[in-house]
Design a protein around this motif. Structure first.
Motif, PDB file in Angstrom:
ATOM      1  N   ASP A   1       1.245  -9.877  -4.258  1.00 36.63           N
ATOM      2  CA  ASP A   1       0.649 -11.250  -3.072  1.00 36.63           C
ATOM      3  C   ASP A   1      -0.118  -9.585  -2.307  1.00 36.63           C
ATOM      4  O   ASP A   1      -1.317  -9.758  -2.391  1.00 36.63           O
ATOM      5  CB  ASP A   1       1.294 -11.504  -2.150  1.00 36.63           C
ATOM      6  N   VAL A   2       0.651  -8.307  -2.589  1.00 39.43           N
ATOM      7  CA  VAL A   2      -0.493  -7.617  -1.676  1.00 39.43           C
ATOM      8  C   VAL A   2      -1.672  -7.193  -2.370  1.00 39.43           C
ATOM      9  O   VAL A   2      -2.919  -7.075  -2.115  1.00 39.43           O
ATOM     10  CB  VAL A   2       0.922  -6.381  -1.938  1.00 39.43           C
ATOM     11  N   LEU A   3      -1.197  -7.299  -3.991  1.00 41.45           N
ATOM     12  CA  LEU A   3      -2.221  -6.554  -4.566  1.00 41.45           C
ATOM     13  C   LEU A   3      -3.657  -7.964  -4.902  1.00 41.45           C
ATOM     14  O   LEU A   3      -4.416  -7.313  -4.965  1.00 41.45           O
ATOM     15  CB  LEU A   3      -1.391  -6.671  -6.177  1.00 41.45           C
ATOM     16  N   ARG A   4      -2.567  -9.203  -4.428  1.00 39.16           N
ATOM     17  CA  ARG A   4      -4.375 -10.338  -4.909  1.00 39.16           C
ATOM     18  C   ARG A   4      -4.556  -9.843  -3.579  1.00 39.16           C
ATOM     19  O   ARG A   4      -5.638 -10.498  -3.436  1.00 39.16           O
ATOM     20  CB  ARG A   4      -3.030 -11.461  -4.757  1.00 39.16           C
ATOM     21  N   ALA A   5      -3.977  -9.924  -2.150  1.00 44.21           N
ATOM     22  CA  ALA A   5      -4.380  -9.671  -0.387  1.00 44.21           C
ATOM     23  C   ALA A   5      -5.442  -9.078  -0.578  1.00 44.21           C
ATOM     24  O   ALA A   5      -6.596  -8.872  -0.075  1.00 44.21           O
ATOM     25  CB  ALA A   5      -3.541  -9.277   0.007  1.00 44.21           C
ATOM     26  N   VAL A   6      -5.372  -8.212  -1.749  1.00 40.62           N
ATOM     27  CA  VAL A   6      -6.617  -6.591  -0.969  1.00 40.62           C
ATOM     28  C   VAL A   6      -7.821  -6.863  -2.098  1.00 40.62           C
ATOM     29  O   VAL A   6      -8.839  -6.119  -2.539  1.00 40.62           O
ATOM     30  CB  VAL A   6      -5.732  -5.694  -1.416  1.00 40.62           C
ATOM     31  N   GLY A   7      -7.644  -8.047  -2.699  1.00 37.66           N
ATOM     32  CA  GLY A   7      -9.293  -8.351  -3.565  1.00 37.66           C
ATOM     33  C   GLY A   7      -9.338  -8.159  -5.133  1.00 37.66           C
ATOM     34  O   GLY A   7      -9.462  -8.194  -5.171  1.00 37.66           O
ATOM     35  N   MET A   8      -7.314  -7.956  -6.164  1.00 37.23           N
ATOM     36  CA  MET A   8      -7.577  -7.053  -7.137  1.00 37.23           C
ATOM     37  C   MET A   8      -7.186  -8.621  -8.548  1.00 37.23           C
ATOM     38  O   MET A   8      -5.962  -9.469  -8.348  1.00 37.23           O
ATOM     39  CB  MET A   8      -6.381  -6.325  -7.325  1.00 37.23           C
ATOM     40  N   SER A   9      -7.863  -8.950  -8.920  1.00 34.88           N
ATOM     41  CA  SER A   9      -7.577 -10.060  -9.718  1.00 34.88           C
ATOM     42  C   SER A   9      -7.159  -9.986 -10.807  1.00 34.88           C
ATOM     43  O   SER A   9      -6.552  -8.507 -11.780  1.00 34.88           O
ATOM     44  CB  SER A   9      -8.865 -10.608 -10.478  1.00 34.88           C
TER      45      SER A   9
ATOM     46  N   GLU B   1       4.805  -7.093  -4.442  1.00 29.71           N
ATOM     47  CA  GLU B   1       4.071  -7.034  -4.760  1.00 29.71           C
ATOM     48  C   GLU B   1       2.520  -7.488  -4.855  1.00 29.71           C
ATOM     49  O   GLU B   1       1.437  -7.041  -4.974  1.00 29.71           O
ATOM     50  CB  GLU B   1       4.255  -5.259  -5.691  1.00 29.71           C
TER      51      GLU B   1
END
Length: 419
Positions: A91-99, A89
């Motif tokens: 990786d998904v959050l980082r992929a959508v631009g969440m720091s 999860e």
């Protein structure tokens, strides 16, 4: 009710709070059970009531809470980000631009609330509760809490009476095999023995109790004449309880001072240098322990995310070691500063600066370096050790094809015919 809070923050809040509360309960249980056993032994030796054990444990809860709150906060955030990482999860959050800074918004809100709670504990509640604990211990030792007379042993009361009881039944309301030896100012001695008896309270004088004796004998020794012997069916013997000295005032130790008192003593030129040093050391120790909590979310993120394709829990162990070691270093620095050997700012804030620099570097490696790991070398070393231990203690499988067989070109001898 919480619709104004973004769903990601609500999700992270749930991931953090559940393990955090579990750590709180576990730490409090372990600390309380360990202390409870020692308190039961202490109260049993002193002959005090069992209820005082729970009062003393209640007085120690603020002290235990000030230790459990930082540890629970760190492990709660660490377990939450570890779950995000192992379930992909993160990786998904980082992929959508969440720091990482955005994901730490809710953990830092929780941290701010717990820091406020810890400030109230270490600067106000804990000093008062510690003084109350010391008062209970003093009253238990002095007998002010109604310490019972030990069965089978001589007990001295008011320095003029020795009392011994063979048996005690019905929670001390029925005494058997009573022997008492009483002396007065004239040198007369009474030796009293009775089959049974009981203690009775008096309403007019709280410092005096009545010992009721049934079926006994009194031997009066005056010193000049032959002893006089008197048999009785029931006799009442007044006993003066020993006077109990009042407990000392609060402030015998610096840990019993609240925040305004520490500030007044620590920076007052009219106080002695030793007392100023001790007060400043205690103030800086408490303050640096609270401020350190602001670094725990960064430490938890740094150690909670394992390497890719790894489920290693080494970060959990390292985080506990780091927090406990830092706490012990602060305690050592406080002791040195209280003795006047080091300046309190240097002894306590120096390790804090080093600890903050280490955590900042670890967080930078995880959050801003592609593929960075805070403890990558330790992870690699730990994995190698685990593999070697697995080979050493693992079950060895027998090799196939090792069964003994005859060569293909070898002819077996003909069987011997039976005669």
């Amino acid at each position: 009710m919480f619709n104004f809070v973004p769903s990601i923050d609500r999700y992270i809040f749930k991931l953090v709070v559940v393990p955090m509360l579990g750590v709180f309960a576990l730490a409090a249980s372990l600390l309380t059970l360990d202390k409870m056993l020692r308190l039961f032994d202490f109260v049993a030796v002193e002959g005090g009531p069992v209820g005082v054990v729970f009062k003393m444990l209640g007085a120690l809860i603020p002290e235990y809470a000030s230790l459990a709150i930082p540890l629970g906060l760190m492990l709660g955030i660490l377990v939450a980000f570890r779950k995000l990482a192992t379930s992909s999860e993160l990786d998904v959050l980082r992929a959508v631009g969440m720091s990482y800074g955005r994901m730490l918004r809710m953990p830092y809100i929780i941290t701010a609330v717990l820091m406020a709670v810890n400030v109230a504990l270490v600067f106000y509640v804990q000093p008062i509760s510690r003084y109350y604990y010391e008062q209970l211990e003093y009253e238990l030792r002095s007998g002010a809490l109604g310490a019972s007379i030990k069965v089978g042993e001589f007990t001295t009361l008011a320095d003029r009476m020795a009392l011994r009881i063979e048996e005690s039944e019905d929670d001390g309301t029925r005494l058997k095999g009573i022997f008492a030896r009483v002396s007065n100012d004239k040198g007369q001695i009474l030796s009293i023995s009775a089959r049974e008896g009981a203690f009775l309270a008096t309403t007019d004088s709280p410092d005096t109790i009545i010992l009721r004796l049934d079926d006994g004998t009194i031997v009066q020794d005056t010193g000049n004449q032959s002893p006089r012997v008197l048999a009785f069916t029931r006799q009442y013997l007044p006993i003066d309880l020993p006077a109990i000295e009042e407990f000392r005032a609060r402030g015998d130790a610096e840990r019993e001072f609240i925040l305004p008192e520490l500030l007044r003593i620590g920076w007052n030129s009219g106080e002695s240098e030793a007392r100023r040093d001790a007060s400043q050391a205690s103030f800086n120790f408490r303050l640096v322990e609270v401020v350190m909590m602001a670094l725990l979310p960064l430490l938890a993120v740094s150690l909670g995310i394992p390497p890719k394709r790894s489920t290693s829990a080494l970060g959990v162990f390292v985080s506990i070691v780091m927090v406990v070691s830092y706490h012990k270093i602060n305690q050592y620095g406080e002791d040195l500063a209280a003795l006047g050997r080091f300046d309190p700012v240097l002894a306590l804030w120096g390790p804090f600066v080093l600890f903050a620099a280490l955590i900042g570097w670890m967080y930078y490696q995880v959050a801003h370096v592609p593929g960075g790991q805070a403890i990558g070398a330790l992870e690699s070393w730990f994995a190698k050790i685990a593999k070697r231990l697995g080979r050493l203690f693992g079950r060895k499988q027998p090799r196939r094809g090792t069964e003994a067989s005859a060569p293909a070109d070898q002819t077996l001898p003909d069987p011997i015919p039976a005669e």
